[in-house]
Design a protein around this motif. Structure first.
Motif, PDB file in Angstrom:
ATOM      1  N   CYS A 150     -47.783  -9.283  74.381  1.00  0.00           N
ATOM      2  CA  CYS A 150     -46.589  -9.327  75.234  1.00  0.00           C
ATOM      3  C   CYS A 150     -46.981  -9.616  76.683  1.00  0.00           C
ATOM      4  CB  CYS A 150     -45.787  -8.037  75.140  1.00  0.00           C
ATOM      5  SG  CYS A 150     -46.352  -6.703  76.219  1.00  0.00           S
ATOM      6  N   GLY A 151     -48.217  -9.275  77.050  1.00  0.00           N
ATOM      7  CA  GLY A 151     -48.727  -9.666  78.360  1.00  0.00           C
ATOM      8  C   GLY A 151     -48.478  -8.684  79.483  1.00  0.00           C
ATOM      9  N   PHE A 152     -47.768  -7.590  79.207  1.00  0.00           N
ATOM     10  CA  PHE A 152     -47.406  -6.700  80.323  1.00  0.00           C
ATOM     11  C   PHE A 152     -48.606  -5.936  80.870  1.00  0.00           C
ATOM     12  CE2 PHE A 152     -44.352  -4.122  82.690  1.00  0.00           C
ATOM     13  CZ  PHE A 152     -43.430  -5.111  82.994  1.00  0.00           C
ATOM     14  N   CYS A 153     -49.558  -5.618  80.008  1.00  0.00           N
ATOM     15  CA  CYS A 153     -50.743  -4.892  80.475  1.00  0.00           C
ATOM     16  C   CYS A 153     -51.799  -5.831  81.032  1.00  0.00           C
ATOM     17  CB  CYS A 153     -51.352  -4.079  79.330  1.00  0.00           C
ATOM     18  SG  CYS A 153     -52.158  -5.110  78.071  1.00  0.00           S
ATOM     19  N   THR A 154     -51.610  -7.141  80.810  1.00  0.00           N
ATOM     20  CA  THR A 154     -52.667  -8.118  81.085  1.00  0.00           C
ATOM     21  C   THR A 154     -53.134  -8.140  82.549  1.00  0.00           C
ATOM     22  OG1 THR A 154     -51.779  -9.431  79.276  1.00  0.00           O
ATOM     23  CG2 THR A 154     -53.366 -10.518  80.716  1.00  0.00           C
ATOM     24  N   PRO A 155     -52.221  -8.162  83.536  1.00  0.00           N
ATOM     25  CA  PRO A 155     -52.725  -8.190  84.923  1.00  0.00           C
ATOM     26  C   PRO A 155     -53.650  -7.014  85.232  1.00  0.00           C
ATOM     27  CG  PRO A 155     -50.358  -8.598  84.870  1.00  0.00           C
ATOM     28  CD  PRO A 155     -50.759  -8.190  83.487  1.00  0.00           C
ATOM     29  N   GLY A 156     -53.269  -5.814  84.800  1.00  0.00           N
ATOM     30  CA  GLY A 156     -54.103  -4.636  85.042  1.00  0.00           C
ATOM     31  C   GLY A 156     -55.439  -4.763  84.338  1.00  0.00           C
ATOM     32  N   PHE A 157     -55.394  -5.239  83.089  1.00  0.00           N
ATOM     33  CA  PHE A 157     -56.637  -5.414  82.334  1.00  0.00           C
ATOM     34  C   PHE A 157     -57.546  -6.442  83.000  1.00  0.00           C
ATOM     35  CE2 PHE A 157     -55.560  -3.249  78.248  1.00  0.00           C
ATOM     36  CZ  PHE A 157     -56.806  -2.710  78.021  1.00  0.00           C
ATOM     37  N   ILE A 158     -56.960  -7.528  83.532  1.00  0.00           N
ATOM     38  CA  ILE A 158     -57.789  -8.572  84.149  1.00  0.00           C
ATOM     39  C   ILE A 158     -58.424  -8.055  85.443  1.00  0.00           C
ATOM     40  CG2 ILE A 158     -57.677 -10.818  85.328  1.00  0.00           C
ATOM     41  CD1 ILE A 158     -55.768 -11.721  83.076  1.00  0.00           C
ATOM     42  N   VAL A 159     -57.671  -7.281  86.220  1.00  0.00           N
ATOM     43  CA  VAL A 159     -58.247  -6.712  87.450  1.00  0.00           C
ATOM     44  C   VAL A 159     -59.426  -5.806  87.084  1.00  0.00           C
ATOM     45  CG1 VAL A 159     -57.844  -5.170  89.412  1.00  0.00           C
ATOM     46  CG2 VAL A 159     -56.114  -6.867  88.789  1.00  0.00           C
ATOM     47  N   THR A 160     -59.215  -4.912  86.111  1.00  0.00           N
ATOM     48  CA  THR A 160     -60.269  -3.978  85.711  1.00  0.00           C
ATOM     49  C   THR A 160     -61.462  -4.716  85.119  1.00  0.00           C
ATOM     50  OG1 THR A 160     -58.520  -2.412  85.164  1.00  0.00           O
ATOM     51  CG2 THR A 160     -60.722  -1.828  84.457  1.00  0.00           C
ATOM     52  N   THR A 161     -61.181  -5.668  84.223  1.00  0.00           N
ATOM     53  CA  THR A 161     -62.256  -6.392  83.532  1.00  0.00           C
ATOM     54  C   THR A 161     -63.079  -7.213  84.530  1.00  0.00           C
ATOM     55  OG1 THR A 161     -60.833  -6.547  81.580  1.00  0.00           O
ATOM     56  CG2 THR A 161     -62.778  -7.972  81.622  1.00  0.00           C
ATOM     57  N   THR A 162     -62.397  -7.869  85.474  1.00  0.00           N
ATOM     58  CA  THR A 162     -63.103  -8.684  86.471  1.00  0.00           C
ATOM     59  C   THR A 162     -64.065  -7.810  87.278  1.00  0.00           C
ATOM     60  OG1 THR A 162     -61.188 -10.138  86.642  1.00  0.00           O
ATOM     61  CG2 THR A 162     -62.792 -10.247  88.447  1.00  0.00           C
ATOM     62  N   ASN A 163     -63.559  -6.649  87.724  1.00  0.00           N
ATOM     63  CA  ASN A 163     -64.390  -5.739  88.513  1.00  0.00           C
ATOM     64  C   ASN A 163     -65.536  -5.176  87.672  1.00  0.00           C
ATOM     65  OD1 ASN A 163     -64.781  -2.623  89.376  1.00  0.00           O
ATOM     66  ND2 ASN A 163     -64.495  -3.913  91.182  1.00  0.00           N
ATOM     67  N   PHE A 164     -65.213  -4.818  86.438  1.00  0.00           N
ATOM     68  CA  PHE A 164     -66.216  -4.238  85.538  1.00  0.00           C
ATOM     69  C   PHE A 164     -67.358  -5.227  85.284  1.00  0.00           C
ATOM     70  CE2 PHE A 164     -67.543  -3.883  81.022  1.00  0.00           C
ATOM     71  CZ  PHE A 164     -68.225  -2.691  81.101  1.00  0.00           C
ATOM     72  N   GLU A 174     -70.334  -0.300  73.850  1.00  0.00           N
ATOM     73  CA  GLU A 174     -70.004   1.058  74.252  1.00  0.00           C
ATOM     74  C   GLU A 174     -69.631   1.108  75.740  1.00  0.00           C
ATOM     75  OE1 GLU A 174     -69.428   3.637  72.476  1.00  0.00           O
ATOM     76  OE2 GLU A 174     -69.054   4.866  74.255  1.00  0.00           O
ATOM     77  N   GLU A 175     -70.388   0.371  76.566  1.00  0.00           N
ATOM     78  CA  GLU A 175     -70.077   0.331  77.998  1.00  0.00           C
ATOM     79  C   GLU A 175     -68.713  -0.320  78.255  1.00  0.00           C
ATOM     80  OE1 GLU A 175     -74.676   0.154  79.697  1.00  0.00           O
ATOM     81  OE2 GLU A 175     -73.587  -1.695  79.255  1.00  0.00           O
ATOM     82  N   ILE A 176     -68.375  -1.296  77.435  1.00  0.00           N
ATOM     83  CA  ILE A 176     -67.058  -1.947  77.580  1.00  0.00           C
ATOM     84  C   ILE A 176     -65.951  -0.936  77.279  1.00  0.00           C
ATOM     85  CG2 ILE A 176     -65.517  -3.705  76.609  1.00  0.00           C
ATOM     86  CD1 ILE A 176     -68.122  -5.367  76.063  1.00  0.00           C
ATOM     87  N   ARG A 177     -66.114  -0.195  76.192  1.00  0.00           N
ATOM     88  CA  ARG A 177     -65.093   0.796  75.828  1.00  0.00           C
ATOM     89  C   ARG A 177     -64.921   1.832  76.939  1.00  0.00           C
ATOM     90  NH1 ARG A 177     -66.192  -0.225  70.276  1.00  0.00           N
ATOM     91  NH2 ARG A 177     -68.192   0.807  70.333  1.00  0.00           N
ATOM     92  N   HIS A 178     -66.024   2.270  77.506  1.00  0.00           N
ATOM     93  CA  HIS A 178     -65.973   3.283  78.568  1.00  0.00           C
ATOM     94  C   HIS A 178     -65.402   2.692  79.858  1.00  0.00           C
ATOM     95  CE1 HIS A 178     -67.798   6.513  81.182  1.00  0.00           C
ATOM     96  NE2 HIS A 178     -67.267   7.214  80.204  1.00  0.00           N
ATOM     97  N   GLY A 179     -65.870   1.484  80.205  1.00  0.00           N
ATOM     98  CA  GLY A 179     -65.480   0.872  81.473  1.00  0.00           C
ATOM     99  C   GLY A 179     -64.026   0.428  81.515  1.00  0.00           C
ATOM    100  N   LEU A 180     -63.467   0.095  80.354  1.00  0.00           N
ATOM    101  CA  LEU A 180     -62.074  -0.373  80.303  1.00  0.00           C
ATOM    102  C   LEU A 180     -61.142   0.710  79.762  1.00  0.00           C
ATOM    103  CD1 LEU A 180     -62.560  -4.060  79.005  1.00  0.00           C
ATOM    104  CD2 LEU A 180     -62.659  -3.187  81.340  1.00  0.00           C
ATOM    105  N   SER A 181     -61.615   1.957  79.705  1.00  0.00           N
ATOM    106  CA  SER A 181     -60.831   3.020  79.058  1.00  0.00           C
ATOM    107  C   SER A 181     -59.579   3.394  79.845  1.00  0.00           C
ATOM    108  CB  SER A 181     -61.695   4.269  78.866  1.00  0.00           C
ATOM    109  OG  SER A 181     -62.079   4.797  80.130  1.00  0.00           O
ATOM    110  N   GLY A 182     -59.484   2.973  81.096  1.00  0.00           N
ATOM    111  CA  GLY A 182     -58.325   3.350  81.914  1.00  0.00           C
ATOM    112  C   GLY A 182     -57.151   2.401  81.795  1.00  0.00           C
ATOM    113  N   ASN A 183     -57.211   1.453  80.857  1.00  0.00           N
ATOM    114  CA  ASN A 183     -56.101   0.521  80.646  1.00  0.00           C
ATOM    115  C   ASN A 183     -55.648   0.585  79.195  1.00  0.00           C
ATOM    116  OD1 ASN A 183     -57.796  -0.591  82.984  1.00  0.00           O
ATOM    117  ND2 ASN A 183     -55.912  -1.783  83.132  1.00  0.00           N
ATOM    118  N   PHE A 184     -54.344   0.641  79.008  1.00  0.00           N
ATOM    119  CA  PHE A 184     -53.792   0.699  77.651  1.00  0.00           C
ATOM    120  C   PHE A 184     -53.080  -0.606  77.308  1.00  0.00           C
ATOM    121  CE2 PHE A 184     -53.048   5.605  77.576  1.00  0.00           C
ATOM    122  CZ  PHE A 184     -54.404   5.788  77.672  1.00  0.00           C
ATOM    123  N   CYS A 185     -53.144  -0.970  76.036  1.00  0.00           N
ATOM    124  CA  CYS A 185     -52.366  -2.099  75.533  1.00  0.00           C
ATOM    125  C   CYS A 185     -51.595  -1.618  74.322  1.00  0.00           C
ATOM    126  CB  CYS A 185     -53.275  -3.253  75.128  1.00  0.00           C
ATOM    127  SG  CYS A 185     -52.385  -4.543  74.247  1.00  0.00           S
TER     128      CYS A 185
END
Lengths: 206, 332
Positions: A150-164, A174-185
C-alpha cells in the motif's frame, strides 16, 4: 504559586514581561550579597505559550518559520504548515515508524518531538532523499525488490533504511532485523525490505 | 494534546521553580517519547512542560575504575549503547541495546527510562494505576489481566514496572541521584535505585519516589567487583521492539566456581523491578548448573499469585531466571 494563574488557550502570548518576572521572583527575594550564588536560579527563563509562538525549523537545508502552539509536534508542523507530507501520521504514539525523519543525522519519530523542541536541530525528511526528480538508489531498490504494497509505511522505511545502510553498509540478516525494528508494515512486505538491505550488502536475496 | 506553557531552563537550579508543587502544574520534558504519548491520550495533562535538555551538565557518561560509572540523566539510550564507558558492564550494554527501537533510543533518555509510566492498558486509558469499580473492586482482577503482575500485588496494584534497563542497573547495585533547588542542603538526595520504585498503596500514590518539583539528575553504578558474572534474559513475543512478558537480570559474585553472593532482579512481573532474595539465596555456595539455575527459578516464583489470565507468566518468569543464571554462569 504564580503559575496557578489560569490562561486561556487563545491567549496569543509569546514571551511576556510577566512571564519573566514570575520565575525570577525566586532570586529577587534573596539579599544582594547572595547574588552570585543565586545567579543561576535568578536567571530569567522565558515561558512560551500556550498560545502561538514564532518557531523556526531547519528542514532539508532550508529555514522554515511559522506561528505554532508549543503542543504542535514536529510531524504535524511538517505536514500541516510546511507542506512536507512524506512523513506519515499513522499511530502518532512513537510505535510504528511511518513518521521517521532524521534529526541531526539520526532517525527519530517526528510524532514524538515537539516542533518547538526541534528548533536548532537539522531535520531531514524523505523529500530530501530523492535526487531531484529521480529516485535515490535505496528508493530504486525498494521498487526493484517489490518492497512496498500500500506504500504508507514506505517513506519511513526508506528514511530508516537509508540511514541504516550508511552506518552499516554490509549488514547481516540479524543486524537488518534489529536496525529496522522501529518500522512496521501492516502489509507484511518485510521480506522485500530485507532484500533491499541484503542486496546493498551484496548478499544473497531472500 | 491540550495546550501548555513551555520553558527551557539551562541550569538545574531553575527547574523546581518552573515545575511548581503539583504534577498537574508542570512536567519535565526530556526525550518525550513517553510523556507526549501520555499527553495525547489525556492520561497526564500538565499545564507547563519544562524542557530540561538544555542543561548540559546532566548529559554524558564517565567511568573511573575506583568510582564506577556515572550516567547523566539526559544521556540517550543510543548514546549509552555507543559508550565505551559501558565496557565493564556487559549486562547494561545488552539491556540498552535491546530496549525499544533505534528511533526511540535516539530520543529517549536514561532518566526518562527510569521515570516512564506503566504500560498497563487501564492506566493508559486514563483509569489510573489502581483502576476500581465504584464499590472498590479491582478492574484488573475482574478484567483482562494477561499482562498483569504476578508478584508484589498485595496492595491491589497489578501494573508491571516498564523499564527493562532498571533491573540490570539494580543488579549492578546502581544508585539514583535526585535534585530539587527547593530541597534543603545541596538539594541532592541519593538512594539505591531499587528503592526509587514504589508499589502504590492507594490510587493517589505514584510508582516513583519523586516529588513534583524533583528531577532525576544522574545514575551511579559502582565498579563491578572482580569475578562478577552477569546474565540477562528477556522473554518476548517479538524479537525486537517489544516489552518482555518476563525478564531477569542476574549478577553473581564468584569465588572460583562457586557463587559467593548473588542478585536476581526480575522485570515485568511486579509493580516494581522485583529483587528476589529467595532466588539469590539458593545460589549462594553453589556452582552454576542447570539444576541450581532451575532451583533459583523455582524459588523466584514461590510467592507468585497469578490472576485469571496470567498464570503463564510464572512459567516465563522461571524461564527468564533460569536462562539468565545460566548465561551468568557461562553455560548458555
Amino acid at each position: 504559586m504564580a503559575d496557578d494563574r489560569p490562561r486561556k488557550p487563545e491567549d496569543n502570548s509569546g514571551v511576556t514581561r510577566r512571564d519573566f518576572m514570575k520565575v525570577s521572583a525566586v532570586g529577587v527575594a534573596v539579599p544582594v550579597v547572595l547574588g552570585s550564588v543565586m545567579d543561576a536560579a535568578a536567571e530569567e527563563v522565558p515561558i512560551q505559550g500556550p498560545g502561538k509562538v514564532p518557531i523556526t525549523l531547519q528542514v532539508n537545508g532550508k529555514k522554515l518559520s511559522a506561528q505554532l502552539e508549543p503542543r504542535v509536534t514536529l510531524l504535524d508542523a511538517l505536514r500541516d504548515n510546511f507542506d512536507l507530507t512524506g512523513a506519515k501520521r499513522v499511530c502518532d504514539r512513537g510505535a510504528c515508524g511511518a513518521c521517521t525523519v532524521l534529526m541531526d543525522g539520526k532517525p527519530v519519530y517526528a510524532c514524538a518531538i515537539l516542533a518547538i523542541d526541534a528548533q536548532g536541530r537539522m531535520i531531514t525528511t524523505i523529500e530530501a532523499l530523492a535526487e531531484g526528480d529521480s529516485l535515490s538508489p535505496v528508493m530504486q531498490a525498494f521498487v526493484a525488490h517489490d518492497a512496498q504494497q500500500c506504500g504508507f509505511c514506505t517513506p519511513g522505511f526508506i528514511v530508516t533504511t537509508t540511514n541504516f545502510l550508511q552506518k552499516q553498509p554490509a549488514p547481516t540478516a540479524e543486524e537488518i532485523r534489529h536496525g529496522l525494528s522501529g518500522n512496521f508494515c501492516r502489509c507484511g512486505t518485510y521480506d522485500g525490505i530485507r532484500a533491499v538491505a541484503l542486496a546493498h550488502a551484496g548478499g544473497k536475496q531472500s | 494534546m491540550r495546550p501548555f506553557e513551555y520553558a527551557s531552563p539551562n541550569s538545574k537550579e531553575q527547574v523546581a521553580a518552573l515545575l511548581g508543587t503539583s504534577w498537574e502544574q508542570g512536567a519535565i520534558l526530556a526525550g518525550g517519547t513517553d510523556l507526549l504519548a501520555l499527553m495525547k491520550d489525556d492520561v497526564v495533562t500538565p499545564r507547563r512542560l519544562v524542557n530540561v535538555k538544555g542543561i548540559d551538565t546532566l548529559r554524558g557518561t564517565s567511568y573511573q575504575p575506583g568510582n564506577g560509572l556515572r550516567i547523566g540523566a539526559l544521556t540517550t539510550i543510543a548514546e549509552l549503547a555507543d559508550s565505551k564507558d559501558l565496557a565493564q558492564y556487559p549486562m547494561l550494554f545488552e539491556a540498552v541495546t535491546e530496549a525499544a527501537s533505534p528511533q526511540i533510543r535516539n530520543l529517549a533518555t536514561i532518566g526518562g527510562n527510569m521515570c516512564q509510566r506503566p504500560r498497563c492498558w487501564y492506566f493508559r486509558s486514563g483509569m489510573g494505576l489502581m483502576p476500581m469499580t465504584k464499590d472498590g473492586k479491582s478492574l484488573v482482577v475482574a478484567g483482562d489481566n494477561r499482562y498483569a503482575a504476578i508478584l508484589g500485588t498485595q496492595t491491589g496494584a497489578y501494573f508491571v514496572s516498564p523499564s527493562t534497563i532498571a533491573p540490570a542497573l539494580i543488579a549492578y547495585g546502581a544508585k539514583v541521584r535526585i535534585y530539587s533547588a527547593k530541597a534543603s542542603g545541596s538539594g541532592v538526595r541519593e538512594l539505591p535505585l531499587g528503592r526509587f520504585f514504589i508499589t502504590p498503596k492507594s490510587a493517589k500514590e505514584r510508582e516513583h519516589d519523586l516529588k513534583p518539583d524533583e528531577m532525576v539528575i544522574e545514575l551511579i553504578v559502582p565498579p563491578p567487583p572482580q569475578n562478577l558474572k552477569t546474565g540477562y534474559f528477556e522473554v518476548r513475543q517479538k524479537a525486537a521492539f517489544d516489552w518482555p512478558l518476563a525478564m531477569a537480570a542476574v549478577a553473581l559474585q564468584m569465588d572460583g566456581n562457586t557463587v559467593k553472593s548473588a542478585r536476581v532482579v526480575m522485570g515485568h512481573v511486579a509493580p516494581v523491578p522485583w529483587v528476589s532474595d529467595e532466588a539469590a539465596a539458593t545460589l549462594v555456595g553453589k556452582t552454576i548448573t542447570p539444576d541450581t539455575a532451575m532451583a533459583a527459578a523455582n524459588a523466584a516464583v514461590t510467592k507468585a499469585k497469578p490472576l485469571s489470565m496470567n498464570k503463564y507468566k510464572i512459567t516465563l518468569a522461571k524461564a527468564a531466571v533460569k536462562r539468565a543464571v545460566l548465561k551468568a554462569g557461562g553455560a548458555a
